[in-house]
Scaffold this active site. Structure first.
Site, mmCIF file in Angstrom:
data_model
loop_
_atom_site.group_PDB
_atom_site.id
_atom_site.type_symbol
_atom_site.label_atom_id
_atom_site.label_comp_id
_atom_site.label_asym_id
_atom_site.label_seq_id
_atom_site.Cartn_x
_atom_site.Cartn_y
_atom_site.Cartn_z
ATOM 1 N N TYR A 180 1.000 -1.108 -0.170
ATOM 2 C CA TYR A 180 0.103 0.083 -0.134
ATOM 3 C C TYR A 180 1.116 1.257 -0.003
ATOM 4 C CZ TYR A 180 -3.803 -3.300 0.587
ATOM 5 O OH TYR A 180 -4.617 -4.448 0.456
ATOM 6 N N LEU A 299 0.078 -17.548 9.704
ATOM 7 C CA LEU A 299 0.108 -18.975 9.983
ATOM 8 C C LEU A 299 0.496 -19.371 11.117
ATOM 9 C CD1 LEU A 299 1.199 -20.451 6.528
ATOM 10 C CD2 LEU A 299 -1.078 -20.148 7.522
#
Length: 354
Positions: A180, A299
């Site tokens: 971004y 994760l």
């Protein structure tokens, strides 16, 4: 003895445990205003025992939205809608937080379940802006910001942070990651500017430090201010873990209390070695070498894995995303499995396995 459920004090704010909700875009707002979906979505995590519940990437300006469904903090209507949500989170004992961001060249897209591609003008699309005029993948090419326009961006973040305070948030995270706008400036793979916001490390990171300074000037003293970084671009010649250590030292000097270490997404063709806990090593590197508190994300799925991250000193907190979508009550179960004590709300106590 579990350390995952120890409280953490950042500034003057005491956060009840180290299991935090990672910001996850819901693409479900209208004109930047959160609604019942956001109340229930975020509220379930507070009921589920998360120490800090962070709202999704929330745009500091309309053109900074990823999609028309993004939440915002650029007007007072949005402040009032957020206040209802932060009041609920706080009432359940969780610390309400918000991530402030600007999508840059990744703005003006459709929702992921509609393809995630460029939003057509006829559907309300707008011109994206960036450090460059080069497009991200198949998205429409952005307009490169002028130097004067770049210099005005920190004020947009500061105005949004002031509204975040009015909305009842106790922690603000600045979204400097995932390709971004801020990442488009510090990544050498994207920033091709020749003015004072480009070139060497100092030029490419200048905007980030100006944003931190502007936000710190309005964000209440003692309230935590975090930054999420993409600690590596996963591409040769791109941003590296060593660069992140250097930047994290500067961010801390300018008032950042914790670095949330994620990775990637500056360019579409990076080969990311995704596996269990694959980003933890960057949180550890920044924590040890920059001597800055860090959060680990990516994760992290089991209570034992999360406990190891914190107890080993690899990071100060873990941030969970998809695992909490699967089980919003993950912290309750984790506390039981780690023998960390009873954190179940009284309304749910009858469901607890003793």
């Amino acid at each position: 003895m579990s350390h995952l459920f120890d409280p953490l004090k950042l500034g003057d704010t005491a956060i009840p445990n180290r299991v935090w909700v990672s910001p996850m875009c819901q693409y479900s707002a209208v004109d930047g205003v959160p609604n019942d979906w956001h109340l229930v979505h975020l509220g379930q995590f507070a009921i589920g025992g998360a120490g800090l519940v962070m709202a999704e990437a929330t745009a500091v300006a309309p053109e900074g939205r990823i999609s028309p469904g993004d939440t915002g903090l650029w007007n007072d209507e949005q402040v009032a809608a957020w206040r209802r949500i932060t009041d609920f989170l706080r009432a359940q004992g969780s610390t309400p937080a918000v991530q402030l961001g600007h999508a840059g060249r990744k703005a003006s897209t459709t929702r992921p379940w509609d393809g995630g591609g460029a939003l057509a003008d006829s559907d309300g699309g707008w011109q994206s802006v960036s450090s460059t005029s080069r497009a991200f993948g198949e998205l429409d090419a952005p307009r490169a910001l002028t130097e004067d326009e770049v210099a005005r961006i920190p004020q947009q973040f500061a105005d949004a942070a002031r509204r975040a305070d009015e909305a009842g948030f106790e922690v603000v995270e600045l979204h400097f990651a995932h390709g971004y706008l801020a990442h488009q400036f510090y990544s050498p793979l994207v920033n091709d500017r020749t003015d004072r916001y480009g070139g060497d490390f100092d030029g490419r990171t200048r905007l980030l430090l100006e944003i931190v300074d502007a936000v710190r000037a309005v964000w209440p003293a003692g309230r935590p201010l975090l930054a999420r970084l993409s600690a590596t671009d996963w591409v040769e010649g791109g941003w590296t873990g060593d660069d992140s250590v250097r930047l994290s030292r500067l961010l801390a000097e300018h008032g950042i209390d914790l670095v949330d270490a994620s990775t990637g997404a500056a360019v579409p063709d990076a080969q990311i070695p995704v596996s269990a806990g694959y980003q933890i090593r960057f949180a550890r590197q920044i924590k040890l070498e920059a001597e800055v508190p860090t959060g680990a994300v990516g994760l992290i799925t089991s209570p034992e894995q999360a406990e190891e991250v914190v107890s080993s000193g690899s990071a100060d907190v873990v941030l969970l995303g998809r695992e909490l979508l699967r089980d919003p009550h993950w912290p309750l179960h984790a506390a039981d499995r780690l023998h960390a004590g009873n954190i179940w709300p009284e309304q749910y106590a009858r469901a607890r396995r003793s």
